[in-house]
Design a protein around this motif. Structure first.
Motif, short mmCIF file in Angstrom:
data_model
loop_
_atom_site.label_atom_id
_atom_site.label_comp_id
_atom_site.label_asym_id
_atom_site.label_seq_id
_atom_site.Cartn_x
_atom_site.Cartn_y
_atom_site.Cartn_z
N ALA A 106 0.84 -1.19 0.00
CA ALA A 106 0.00 0.00 0.00
C ALA A 106 0.88 1.24 0.00
CB ALA A 106 -0.91 -0.02 1.23
N LYS A 107 0.29 2.35 -0.40
CA LYS A 107 1.08 3.59 -0.44
C LYS A 107 1.41 4.04 0.97
CE LYS A 107 -2.97 6.68 -0.62
NZ LYS A 107 -3.65 7.74 -1.37
N ASP A 108 2.60 4.59 1.07
CA ASP A 108 3.05 5.11 2.37
C ASP A 108 3.50 6.54 2.15
OD1 ASP A 108 5.10 4.45 0.75
OD2 ASP A 108 6.23 3.27 2.21
N GLY A 109 2.55 7.40 1.95
CA GLY A 109 2.85 8.79 1.62
C GLY A 109 2.78 9.01 0.12
N THR A 110 3.42 8.11 -0.62
CA THR A 110 3.32 8.10 -2.08
C THR A 110 2.93 6.69 -2.51
OG1 THR A 110 5.67 7.55 -2.32
CG2 THR A 110 5.08 9.90 -2.35
N SER A 111 2.51 6.55 -3.78
CA SER A 111 2.11 5.23 -4.27
C SER A 111 3.29 4.29 -4.29
CB SER A 111 1.51 5.36 -5.67
OG SER A 111 0.38 6.19 -5.65
N ASP A 112 3.07 3.07 -3.82
CA ASP A 112 4.10 2.04 -3.95
C ASP A 112 4.05 1.52 -5.39
OD1 ASP A 112 6.21 0.61 -3.05
OD2 ASP A 112 5.01 -1.06 -2.32
N SER A 113 5.18 1.08 -5.94
CA SER A 113 5.21 0.73 -7.36
C SER A 113 6.08 -0.48 -7.64
CB SER A 113 5.71 1.92 -8.18
OG SER A 113 7.02 2.30 -7.76
N ALA A 114 5.88 -1.01 -8.83
CA ALA A 114 6.70 -2.10 -9.37
C ALA A 114 7.04 -1.76 -10.81
CB ALA A 114 5.94 -3.42 -9.29
N PHE A 115 8.18 -2.27 -11.29
CA PHE A 115 8.65 -1.95 -12.64
C PHE A 115 8.80 -3.24 -13.44
CE2 PHE A 115 10.16 1.33 -9.79
CZ PHE A 115 9.85 2.50 -10.45
N VAL A 116 8.42 -3.18 -14.71
CA VAL A 116 8.60 -4.30 -15.63
C VAL A 116 9.32 -3.78 -16.86
CG1 VAL A 116 7.46 -6.03 -17.07
CG2 VAL A 116 6.53 -5.48 -14.81
N ARG A 117 10.34 -4.51 -17.31
CA ARG A 117 11.05 -4.16 -18.55
C ARG A 117 11.02 -5.36 -19.49
NH1 ARG A 117 14.78 -1.83 -14.90
NH2 ARG A 117 16.24 -3.54 -15.20
N ILE A 118 10.69 -5.10 -20.74
CA ILE A 118 10.67 -6.14 -21.77
C ILE A 118 11.54 -5.66 -22.93
CG2 ILE A 118 9.22 -7.55 -23.27
CD1 ILE A 118 6.85 -6.85 -21.46
N ASN A 119 12.67 -6.31 -23.18
CA ASN A 119 13.58 -5.93 -24.25
C ASN A 119 13.22 -6.70 -25.52
OD1 ASN A 119 15.26 -4.29 -22.52
ND2 ASN A 119 16.02 -6.19 -21.64
N VAL A 120 13.07 -5.96 -26.62
CA VAL A 120 12.62 -6.57 -27.88
C VAL A 120 13.50 -6.10 -29.03
CG1 VAL A 120 10.23 -6.76 -27.09
CG2 VAL A 120 10.97 -4.71 -28.32
N THR A 121 13.45 -6.87 -30.14
CA THR A 121 14.14 -6.53 -31.38
C THR A 121 13.14 -6.60 -32.53
OG1 THR A 121 16.27 -7.37 -30.59
CG2 THR A 121 16.00 -7.16 -32.98
N VAL A 122 13.23 -5.62 -33.42
CA VAL A 122 12.34 -5.55 -34.58
C VAL A 122 12.97 -6.33 -35.74
CG1 VAL A 122 11.20 -3.98 -36.21
CG2 VAL A 122 11.53 -3.30 -33.83
N PRO A 123 12.21 -7.13 -36.48
CA PRO A 123 12.77 -7.85 -37.63
C PRO A 123 13.36 -6.88 -38.67
CG PRO A 123 10.62 -8.73 -37.07
CD PRO A 123 10.80 -7.48 -36.25
N ALA A 124 14.39 -7.34 -39.36
CA ALA A 124 15.06 -6.48 -40.33
C ALA A 124 14.19 -6.19 -41.55
CB ALA A 124 16.38 -7.13 -40.78
N ASP A 125 13.22 -7.05 -41.83
CA ASP A 125 12.38 -6.86 -43.02
C ASP A 125 10.99 -6.34 -42.68
OD1 ASP A 125 11.53 -9.08 -41.68
OD2 ASP A 125 11.32 -10.37 -43.45
N MET A 126 10.82 -5.77 -41.51
CA MET A 126 9.49 -5.32 -41.07
C MET A 126 9.30 -3.83 -41.32
SD MET A 126 7.79 -5.44 -37.28
CE MET A 126 6.17 -4.72 -37.02
N CYS A 127 8.07 -3.43 -41.62
CA CYS A 127 7.70 -2.03 -41.63
C CYS A 127 6.22 -1.93 -41.26
CB CYS A 127 7.98 -1.38 -42.99
SG CYS A 127 6.88 -1.92 -44.32
N GLY A 128 5.85 -0.83 -40.63
CA GLY A 128 4.48 -0.66 -40.18
C GLY A 128 4.45 -0.20 -38.73
N ASP A 129 3.31 -0.35 -38.08
CA ASP A 129 3.12 0.11 -36.71
C ASP A 129 2.97 -1.06 -35.74
OD1 ASP A 129 3.21 2.75 -37.54
OD2 ASP A 129 1.03 2.89 -37.78
N LEU A 130 3.54 -0.88 -34.55
CA LEU A 130 3.39 -1.84 -33.45
C LEU A 130 2.48 -1.21 -32.41
CD1 LEU A 130 7.20 -2.70 -33.10
CD2 LEU A 130 5.47 -4.17 -34.15
#
Length: 268
Positions: A131-155
């Protein structure tokens, strides 16, 4: 004899009291949900961004490049959120290089990796987010990705969070904003149209040879500047025509001389 009937009168104060009670009941029914969680409760929220290798937020990346999604989960409630799970369904074309999460960075032992299922569905079991203790308590998630060399468009994609003890009425902010990363399409280099000669020979066109080069296989011999008079091997013009002309002239003179002599003798 007709009995007297007395009219029953309800005091006006009782009518007013009943009306007030009815209005109060309607009001309580209408506003009760707003006061349902005045007491302690869990209130999770989630945010998501695409981050480049330089640590800045990105909205586009070249094909073949890499970046990471950064997800922040926070608990604005005054009760610890239990069995917290983050789910993120990434684009199937991406290659997921690694995942990492850290819960309540001030406390050791709250970090780990996420599971990646078919279809690039990432699931991170964060456990308890305090629970928050003065400020919101938080958690972090990181996901490292690579885009294909032959791809184009929107993710496009979003992340969601859920806790086993969060009231359903507090889950309205449990989905992150939509994150879009554009991959520009490469512009093809135009191929020059070959000339007819290049189409046949596959290279620089060969010059058309002159008649002399076609026969001799080399540079043509220049035309002679002299007149078309037969030149013997000695290198000087032939004297035969001159001799013939002189003989004809001499014969004519002799014939004329003989005729004059005969004419003189006949007169004598």
């Amino acid at each position: 004899m007709t009995p007297n009937r007395r009219t029953l009168h309800i005091p006006r104060i009782l009518v007013a009291a009943a009306s007030i009670a009815s209005l109060a009941m309607v009001f309580m029914i209408a506003v009760a949900p707003a006061f349902a969680f005045v007491g302690p409760h869990v209130n999770l929220g989630i945010g998501k961004k695409a981050i480049g290798n330089d640590g800045n937020i990105i909205t586009s990346i070249e094909a073949g490049g890499s970046f990471r999604y950064r997800i922040v989960v926070f608990n604005n409630g005054d009760v610890d959120a239990e069995d917290v799970t983050v789910t993120d369904d990434l684009d199937d074309a991406l290659t997921i290089d690694s995942t990492f999460f850290d819960v309540d960075t001030a406390v050791a032992g709250g970090s780990g990796s996420c599971d990646v299922a078919a279809g690039n569905v990432v699931t991170c079991d964060l456990g308890t987010v305090a629970a928050k203790d003065g400020t919101s308590d938080s958690a972090f998630v990181r996901i490292n990705v690579t885009v294909p060399a032959d791809m184009c468009g929107d993710l496009h994609n979003q992340a969601t969070v859920h806790a086993s003890n969060e009231p359903a009425e507090k889950e309205s902010d449990n989905t992150s904003e939509l994150v879009t990363v554009s991959v520009p399409c490469a512009t093809p280099t135009p191929t020059p149209t070959p000339t007819p000669e290049q189409s046949v020979s596959g290279g620089t066109p060969t010059p058309t040879p002159t008649p002399e080069e076609s026969v001799q296989g080399g540079t043509g011999t220049p035309a002679p500047s002299q007149p078309d008079t037969a030149i013997p091997s000695g290198g000087r013009p032939s004297s035969l025509p001159v001799i013939l002309f002189a003989l004809v002239l001499l014969g004519s003179s002799a014939t004329l001389a003989v005729a004059n002599v005969k004419r003189l003798q006949s007169r004598g």
